[in-house]
Design a protein around this motif. Structure first.
Motif, PDB file in Angstrom:
ATOM      1  N   MET A   1       0.840  -1.196   0.000  1.00 59.89           N
ATOM      2  CA  MET A   1       0.000   0.000   0.000  1.00 59.89           C
ATOM      3  C   MET A   1       0.874   1.245   0.000  1.00 59.89           C
ATOM      4  N   LYS A   2       0.277   2.352  -0.457  1.00 59.71           N
ATOM      5  CA  LYS A   2       0.965   3.650  -0.387  1.00 59.71           C
ATOM      6  C   LYS A   2      -0.078   4.760  -0.383  1.00 59.71           C
ATOM      7  N   LEU A   3       0.380   5.955  -0.092  1.00 65.96           N
ATOM      8  CA  LEU A   3      -0.544   7.094  -0.070  1.00 65.96           C
ATOM      9  C   LEU A   3      -0.953   7.463  -1.491  1.00 65.96           C
ATOM     10  N   LYS A   4      -2.215   7.832  -1.635  1.00 58.24           N
ATOM     11  CA  LYS A   4      -2.666   8.344  -2.926  1.00 58.24           C
ATOM     12  C   LYS A   4      -2.031   9.704  -3.170  1.00 58.24           C
ATOM     13  N   ASP A   5      -1.917  10.051  -4.420  1.00 62.01           N
ATOM     14  CA  ASP A   5      -1.436  11.380  -4.787  1.00 62.01           C
ATOM     15  C   ASP A   5      -2.520  12.408  -4.411  1.00 62.01           C
ATOM     16  N   GLY A   6      -2.112  13.609  -4.052  1.00 64.05           N
ATOM     17  CA  GLY A   6      -3.104  14.666  -3.849  1.00 64.05           C
ATOM     18  C   GLY A   6      -3.421  14.990  -2.406  1.00 64.05           C
ATOM     19  N   PHE A   7      -2.547  14.569  -1.488  1.00 64.42           N
ATOM     20  CA  PHE A   7      -2.705  14.989  -0.088  1.00 64.42           C
ATOM     21  C   PHE A   7      -1.413  15.684   0.325  1.00 64.42           C
ATOM     22  N   ILE A   8      -1.539  16.899   0.814  1.00 61.79           N
ATOM     23  CA  ILE A   8      -0.355  17.708   1.107  1.00 61.79           C
ATOM     24  C   ILE A   8      -0.163  17.836   2.614  1.00 61.79           C
ATOM     25  N   LYS A   9       1.011  17.459   3.050  1.00 64.93           N
ATOM     26  CA  LYS A   9       1.363  17.566   4.473  1.00 64.93           C
ATOM     27  C   LYS A   9       2.065  18.898   4.684  1.00 64.93           C
ATOM     28  N   SER A  10       1.650  19.602   5.718  1.00 65.98           N
ATOM     29  CA  SER A  10       2.258  20.900   5.980  1.00 65.98           C
ATOM     30  C   SER A  10       2.463  21.078   7.478  1.00 65.98           C
ATOM     31  N   LYS A  11       3.579  21.652   7.827  1.00 59.06           N
ATOM     32  CA  LYS A  11       3.897  21.846   9.245  1.00 59.06           C
ATOM     33  C   LYS A  11       3.728  23.316   9.592  1.00 59.06           C
ATOM     34  N   LEU A  12       2.852  23.584  10.542  1.00 56.31           N
ATOM     35  CA  LEU A  12       2.650  24.956  11.014  1.00 56.31           C
ATOM     36  C   LEU A  12       2.930  24.953  12.509  1.00 56.31           C
ATOM     37  N   GLY A  13       4.065  25.509  12.884  1.00 53.94           N
ATOM     38  CA  GLY A  13       4.453  25.440  14.293  1.00 53.94           C
ATOM     39  C   GLY A  13       4.605  23.989  14.698  1.00 53.94           C
ATOM     40  N   GLU A  15       2.077  21.938  14.823  1.00 47.48           N
ATOM     41  CA  GLU A  15       0.994  21.152  14.225  1.00 47.48           C
ATOM     42  C   GLU A  15       1.401  20.639  12.842  1.00 47.48           C
ATOM     43  N   CYS A  16       1.081  19.383  12.585  1.00 45.17           N
ATOM     44  CA  CYS A  16       1.296  18.836  11.251  1.00 45.17           C
ATOM     45  C   CYS A  16      -0.076  18.454  10.690  1.00 45.17           C
ATOM     46  N   VAL A  17      -0.442  19.092   9.603  1.00 43.43           N
ATOM     47  CA  VAL A  17      -1.767  18.852   9.038  1.00 43.43           C
ATOM     48  C   VAL A  17      -1.643  18.321   7.610  1.00 43.43           C
ATOM     49  N   VAL A  18      -2.665  17.579   7.208  1.00 44.27           N
ATOM     50  CA  VAL A  18      -2.716  17.065   5.832  1.00 44.27           C
ATOM     51  C   VAL A  18      -4.043  17.508   5.221  1.00 44.27           C
ATOM     52  N   VAL A  19      -3.955  18.154   4.063  1.00 43.85           N
ATOM     53  CA  VAL A  19      -5.182  18.590   3.383  1.00 43.85           C
ATOM     54  C   VAL A  19      -5.205  18.031   1.958  1.00 43.85           C
ATOM     55  N   PRO A  20      -6.401  17.813   1.433  1.00 43.70           N
ATOM     56  CA  PRO A  20      -6.502  17.320   0.056  1.00 43.70           C
ATOM     57  C   PRO A  20      -6.350  18.455  -0.944  1.00 43.70           C
ATOM     58  N   VAL A  21      -5.803  18.138  -2.101  1.00 48.78           N
ATOM     59  CA  VAL A  21      -5.755  19.113  -3.200  1.00 48.78           C
ATOM     60  C   VAL A  21      -6.236  18.417  -4.478  1.00 48.78           C
ATOM     61  N   VAL A  26     -12.792  16.286  -4.208  1.00 51.28           N
ATOM     62  CA  VAL A  26     -14.152  15.887  -4.608  1.00 51.28           C
ATOM     63  C   VAL A  26     -14.789  15.024  -3.510  1.00 51.28           C
ATOM     64  N   ASP A  27     -13.997  14.133  -2.920  1.00 49.30           N
ATOM     65  CA  ASP A  27     -14.546  13.214  -1.918  1.00 49.30           C
ATOM     66  C   ASP A  27     -14.197  13.575  -0.479  1.00 49.30           C
ATOM     67  N   PHE A  28     -13.189  14.423  -0.283  1.00 45.95           N
ATOM     68  CA  PHE A  28     -12.760  14.728   1.087  1.00 45.95           C
ATOM     69  C   PHE A  28     -12.429  16.206   1.190  1.00 45.95           C
ATOM     70  N   ARG A  29     -13.176  16.937   2.023  1.00 44.57           N
ATOM     71  CA  ARG A  29     -12.941  18.379   2.146  1.00 44.57           C
ATOM     72  C   ARG A  29     -12.426  18.757   3.533  1.00 44.57           C
ATOM     73  N   GLY A  30     -12.014  17.773   4.305  1.00 42.73           N
ATOM     74  CA  GLY A  30     -11.557  18.071   5.654  1.00 42.73           C
ATOM     75  C   GLY A  30     -10.051  18.110   5.741  1.00 42.73           C
ATOM     76  N   LEU A  31      -9.553  17.787   6.909  1.00 41.02           N
ATOM     77  CA  LEU A  31      -8.111  17.629   7.079  1.00 41.02           C
ATOM     78  C   LEU A  31      -7.874  16.600   8.160  1.00 41.02           C
ATOM     79  N   ILE A  32      -6.653  16.117   8.230  1.00 42.00           N
ATOM     80  CA  ILE A  32      -6.265  15.293   9.369  1.00 42.00           C
ATOM     81  C   ILE A  32      -5.006  15.902   9.980  1.00 42.00           C
ATOM     82  N   THR A  33      -4.835  15.660  11.265  1.00 39.46           N
ATOM     83  CA  THR A  33      -3.609  16.098  11.916  1.00 39.46           C
ATOM     84  C   THR A  33      -2.765  14.863  12.195  1.00 39.46           C
TER      85      THR A  33
END
Lengths: 90, 289
Positions: A1-13, A15-21, A26-33
């Motif tokens: 298995m591997k991560l699908k393309d189109g999820f961006i991990k970003s570090k703010l202070g 916090e590490c968040v992942v958002v879809p791009v 289309v299917d996921f408009r949230g984020l995960i930490t």
């Protein structure tokens, strides 16, 4: 298995968040930490890996017993799978 | 073709519905320039010719083609009727955009002009995002050079809240843009800019004001304001900033912009409010006083 393309991990202070791009929005408009180990596993999952390989990587990097590592990796993969973040091979 | 300048971007623009756009664009008109930052043309067709090119991606009903001369094309073709309601040709950096609309195209209670308004707005937002700025879905004000943007999902009451500011402060209160202001950093400092894309109303001004804070509005039983957590800020900003399903590069740039908002310490608040003057006072006391 591997991560699908189109999820961006970003570090703010701290916090590490992942958002879809792109098409993933289309299917996921949230984020995960991600916590520290989540961030570690996320990086590894940018390439094809098995669950066992993830457990071994976690054991090599962190001072954690095998049972806990297996449980944590399984729970992490469950979350990613449930949210549709993983390309899973049969 | 005429030239407008929006958020310091010079755009050569040709409209389909000239009456509507002449009204919206007139305050942004500048003398024609030969080398603009963007060229955006809208054409109305009886029947849009089928776009030709190599299929790059299909996302639900939308097809994305790579065409000649560095253009991509995003379009929909009805499987039942074969009708193509729109086709949008764009270069990868959105410096050159051609919007093709079927004459009389209506969908979801939106007229052809509404679609032209929406697509030109999206393409402008994409171009500005490529150049390091953004467009935030929000109603934005400036009170004595204190710029505040109020963002929320449609129907929450952004414009209603801003109208209460106008009522309270009168001429001292400028409504920069009622729906889609631009935000850019200039020498590290954030500014909001009016744009012609101000939603249902013509409430927009061709001005640039320092951005003091971003406020996400939620309806509440009482009025209160608090700083948002980082996670909530990212979640809310990512929903109201450009992140089109057909171009992940724009989404990536938006994530970079959110990071810049955080790193430059632009305050992001959550306002729970009623429709009342007290809601205005709560924000004023926290952000401006």
């Amino acid at each position: 298995m591997k991560l699908k393309d189109g999820f961006i991990k970003s570090k703010l202070g701290d916090e590490c968040v992942v958002v879809p791009v792109g098409a993933q929005t289309v299917d996921f408009r949230g984020l995960i930490t991600l916590n520290e180990t989540g961030e570690f596993l996320w990086e590894i999952l940018t390439e094809e890996k098995t669950e066992d390989e993830l457990v071994k990587a976690l054991l090599a990097e962190y001072d954690v017993d095998e049972e806990t590592a297996k449980k944590d990796v399984h729970a992490f993969l469950d979350t990613l799978s449930e949210k549709g973040f993983l390309e899973e091979n049969e | 073709m005429k030239t407008i300048c929006v958020a310091d971007l010079k755009i050569n623009i040709k409209s389909g519905d000239t009456e509507f756009f002449n009204r919206r664009l007139k305050d942004y008109a500048i003398p024609f320039v030969e080398k603009p930052d963007m060229v955006m043309e809208t054409y109305l067709y009886d029947e849009i010719p089928e776009p030709q090119g190599e299929l790059v991606q299909t996302i639900k009903a939308t097809k994305i083609l790579q065409c000649e001369n560095g253009f991509f094309c995003r379009y929909i073709k009805s499987s039942k009727t074969g009708v193509i309601p729109f086709a949008i040709y764009f270069t990868k950096d959105y410096s050159n955009v051609k919007i093709c609309l079927k004459k009389g195209y209506t969908f979801q209670n939106l007229s052809t002009t509404d679609w032209e308004y929406l697509y030109t707005g999206f393409m402008f937002a994409n171009r500005l995002t490529v150049l390091g700025g953004t467009v935030l879905h929000s109603s934005s004000i400036s009170y004595k050079d204190n710029g505040i943007v109020f963002s929320a999902d449609p129907g929450t009451g952004k414009s209603t809240h801003v109208s209460l500011w106008k009522k309270k402060f009168g001429d001292d209160l400028l409504i920069v843009n009622d729906d889609k202001p631009a935000i850019r950093f200039v020498n590290g400092k954030p500014y909001i800019y009016g744009t012609p894309w101000s939603g249902k109303t013509d409430l927009n001004l061709n001005i640039k004001k320092p951005l003091k804070a971003i406020v996400f509005i939620e309806r509440g039983e009482t009025n209160s304001i608090e700083s948002m957590t980082i996670t909530d800020s990212v979640l809310n900003l990512s929903r109201q900033l450009p992140n089109p399903f057909y171009d992940k590069e724009i989404g990536i740039k938006t994530v970079d912009f959110i990071k810049e908002i955080y790193e430059r310490k632009i305050p992001v608040y959550r306002l729970k409010c009623t429709i009342s003057e007290e809601a205005v006072e709560v924000v004023y006391n926290e952000i401006i006083k």
